[in-house]
Design an enzyme around this catalytic site. Structure first.
Site, mmCIF file in Angstrom:
data_model
loop_
_atom_site.group_PDB
_atom_site.id
_atom_site.type_symbol
_atom_site.label_atom_id
_atom_site.label_comp_id
_atom_site.label_asym_id
_atom_site.label_seq_id
_atom_site.Cartn_x
_atom_site.Cartn_y
_atom_site.Cartn_z
ATOM 1 C CB CYS A 1 -0.963 -0.009 1.179
ATOM 2 S SG CYS A 1 -0.164 0.068 2.785
ATOM 3 C CG HIS B 1 13.876 8.241 -11.248
ATOM 4 N ND1 HIS B 1 12.745 8.879 -11.702
ATOM 5 C CD2 HIS B 1 13.455 7.035 -10.766
ATOM 6 C CE1 HIS B 1 11.696 8.113 -11.502
ATOM 7 N NE2 HIS B 1 12.097 6.985 -10.937
#
Length: 688
Positions: free
Chosen positions: A460, A612
């Site tokens: 989650c 990234h």
């Protein structure tokens, strides 16, 4: 028995997060749409009376309201997706099953439109009629009012059908219906049976829920809010709070809106009252979060920072600032709560009690503020201040200040009195394994006992949820050493708290287990011997140059808490102006992520750098990227590594800001140059 039940409840709690995650977007549309024709706001800004503005506000309000009106359907689809591992076939089966289940109940009980609208015959318009509470009109189908429970039941059954029959084989002449195509068919049959069963079983359940709702909300609502706050926070460590608050938010309580429709659940009633422009009576089970999330927990973070050892204050200060700011702005409190939950449970006990009193105090003061995401500043503005005259939201500020003072002094006293080992007060440094971004999911999988030991994998917002076959094979200390702030064990169910990167770790682990990702190449201990002498270059200074043409910004300004909080390492942010990323030094390509959004490089002196490209670009699945190099390829400074379609990224990603992270800075010093404008020949960092 309990341990198995806990594992099932974990999965259901995670599945419920998917439909709940849709609500913030719907809530924002509804709140802004409603605010734009708020009488007080219109008096201040008369231009809001413009016909175009009125139309826009009406569209926004209607777009938000339709989501809340169809929550049971969303819960059916979302629950199925969550319990079936995200497969769209399960969602389709749940949708079909939900419609069939409701149609079946309507036919079995002979429910008609007139049964739903008690006074429909005497009303001028059907929309003006009063709705009969036991029945509902679901997507045009007269049926029983099962609410979100009906959606959850059908979603869970659709997921069960998917998991049971997704790989079924049939005779050749029925081959077209084999496999996943069989799932909606069998779900339809299950839905008919469920509809017949609920036709007789649901009315007494409905009466019981109504009785429980009336008891909790009418007998002593003040005490109920206090107990609700305590239990809701107590379940956070187990990840079961989603299951607990759902009945309160979506089922308990009732309100008939101006259209004559019956609305159930504290959150849904508040949204309906927002649209109707009437005084708020709902919000008792949401408002209590604002004082302790916006004020109390950030003050607790400051107390933890204040009590850290002097040599640890800088590190702890950065972590606490990031976690405290996250709690204040968004209401996401798990990163902060888990920082002291496992090392100082007494502090969490204090926090739980204070959370309960927060709900109680807000109710006694008559403050009623809704929410869709959590009790942070963003929701406070949208659902509190924009409706301050009805919500009494201004009272949150003085109450919050009091809670900040109470939290600070109680945490400060408890930490010193009981010598609690909060962050920065540990007896000795915990060894942190040097695991690069590319290797982390492999290392976590190994620490969990390998893929053969994984029975169920999920995640989650803040935690990795794993059900293992044999708990004795799990290296809990190793998981913590890899960066988990804590590990919760209940039976064979493990929860590793990795913060916001948990979902990405889960995603990568799933691909590793399916064979889509292979482990990065490493130098083994038993290498083939060579007659040639091996040259080992001593580690020295590494100059790192800009990866292209653009702007350099501090890492703290990168719009992602994982990078900005330096959870993955230190470095800078790069805003590309041209669609080409180049090598920042001479070295080797160690990793190219399957989605091409990130590249791992190693310099000749051993410095590892992650580039990234953009934020959340993993979700683009490689669209907009063209790799120009291969893993293990030698590259030189300035050599093109990746072509990037910046226009596509700007349209489909939250940001094109590109973090450049040094992932192995241990025992090294990073010097960042004072550079704003960058090009491939400009020095931006040096590792010494």
């Amino acid at each position: 028995m309990f341990k198995k039940l806990f594992g099932q409840l974990q999965r259901i709690g995670k599945a419920l997060m998917l439909p709940v995650a849709i609500l913030p977007a719907a809530g924002i549309l509804l709140a802004f749409g409603n605010a734009m024709h708020n009488e007080q706001l219109v008096e201040i800004a008369p231009w809001l009376k413009n016909d175009i503005i009125v139309m826009i506000s009406s569209v926004m309000e209607a777009a938000g309201q339709v989501v809340f009106d169809n929550l049971p359907l969303l819960f059916a689809v979302g629950t199925a997706l969550g319990l079936a591992g995200g497969d769209g076939v399960a969602a389709l089966a749940a949708l079909v099953g939900y419609l069939i289940m409701n149609a079946t109940m309507g036919k079995v009980l002979h429910i008609t439109i007139d049964d739903i609208f008690s006074y429909a015959k005497g009303a001028k318009e059907l929309s003006q009629a009063a709705k009969e509470p036991a029945h509902a009109l679901v997507l045009g189908i007269p049926t029983l009012q099962t609410g979100v429970f009906g959606g959850i039941i059908m979603g869970a059954l659709a997921a069960w059908c998917y998991n049971k029959f997704y790989n079924i084989t049939l005779p050749p002449f029925l081959g077209f219906f084999a496999g996943k195509r069989f799932v909606p068919i069998v779900t339809s049959v299950v839905a008919i049976a469920t509809g017949v069963l609920l036709s007789f079983a649901w009315p007494p359940i409905q009466d019981g829920l109504n009785s429980l709702s009336n008891f909790l909300l009418n007998k002593n609502l003040t005490l109920t809010t206090f107990i609700f706050g305590i239990i809701e926070r107590s379940l956070i460590p187990f990840g079961l709070h989603h299951i607990f608050y759902s009945p309160f938010w979506f089922e308990f309580g009732s309100y008939t809106n101006h259209a004559g429709e019956l609305v159930r659940g504290d959150q849904r009633i508040w949204m309906a009252q927002l649209k109707d422009g009437v005084p708020f009576t709902a919000g008792a089970f949401t408002t209590g979060k604002y004082p302790f999330m916006m004020f109390g927990l950030p003050a607790a973070a400051f107390a933890i920072y204040k009590n850290a050892r002097p040599e640890r204050k800088k590190v702890v200060g950065g972590l606490m600032l990031s976690a405290g700011l996250t709690a204040f702005l968004t209401g996401i409190t798990e990163p902060l709560e888990f920082s002291f939950l496992f090392v100082a449970p007494v502090l969490y006990g204090i926090h739980v009690l204070l959370a309960g009193t927060s709900f109680l105090v807000m109710h006694l003061l008559g403050v009623k503020i809704g929410m869709t995401f959590s009790g942070g500043f963003i929701d406070y503005i949208l659902y509190g201040l924009l409706n301050w005259d009805r919500s009494h939201a201004l009272l949150v500020i003085p109450v919050g200040i009091v809670y900040a003072i109470v939290y600070y002094f109680l945490f400060d006293f408890a930490i010193r009195k009981f010598k609690l080992k909060t962050p920065g007060r540990e007896d000795e440094e915990t060894e942190i394994r040097n695991s690069s971004v590319a290797k982390l999911p492999f290392d976590v999988l190994d620490a969990m006992g390998g893929k053969e030991n994984i029975k169920h994998l999920d995640a989650c917002i803040t935690r990795l949820r794993v059900e293992v076959v044999d708990k004795s094979k799990v290296d809990v200390a190793g998981i913590k050493a890899l960066g988990a702030s804590g590990v919760l064990e209940v039976g064979n169910n493990m929860q590793a708290i990795f913060g916001p990167k948990s979902d990405q770790i889960k995603h990568d682990m799933a691909k590793i287990m399916s064979g889509e990702i292979t482990k990065p190449s490493e130098t083994t201990v038993t290498e083939e011997m060579s007659d040639e002498p091996v040259h080992v270059e001593a580690l020295g200074t590494t100059d790192i140059y800009a990866p292209g043409i653009g702007q350099i910004i501090p890492l703290s300004e990168v719009p992602d808490q994982v990078f900005a909080g330096k959870m993955m390492g230190d470095g800078v942010g790069f805003i590309p102006e041209k669609g080409e990323i180049v090598a920042p030094f001479d070295g080797t390509v160690k990793t190219i992520f399957p989605t091409k959004h990130a590249i791992g490089l190693e310099s000749e002196s051993g410095v590892e750098v992650l580039i990234h490209i953009g934020i959340d670009t993993v979700k683009l699945n490689g669209e907009g990227f063209e790799s120009l190099i291969n893993v293990d390829e030698k590259v030189t400074q300035g050599q093109p590594l990746m072509k990037v379609n910046l226009a596509y990224l700007k349209a489909h990603a939250p940001s094109i800001v590109t973090p450049m992270i040094i992932t192995n800075l241990e025992n090294k010093e990073l010097v960042i140059e004072d550079v704003q404008d960058a090009d491939p020949g400009k020095l931006i960092m040096t590792v010494k």
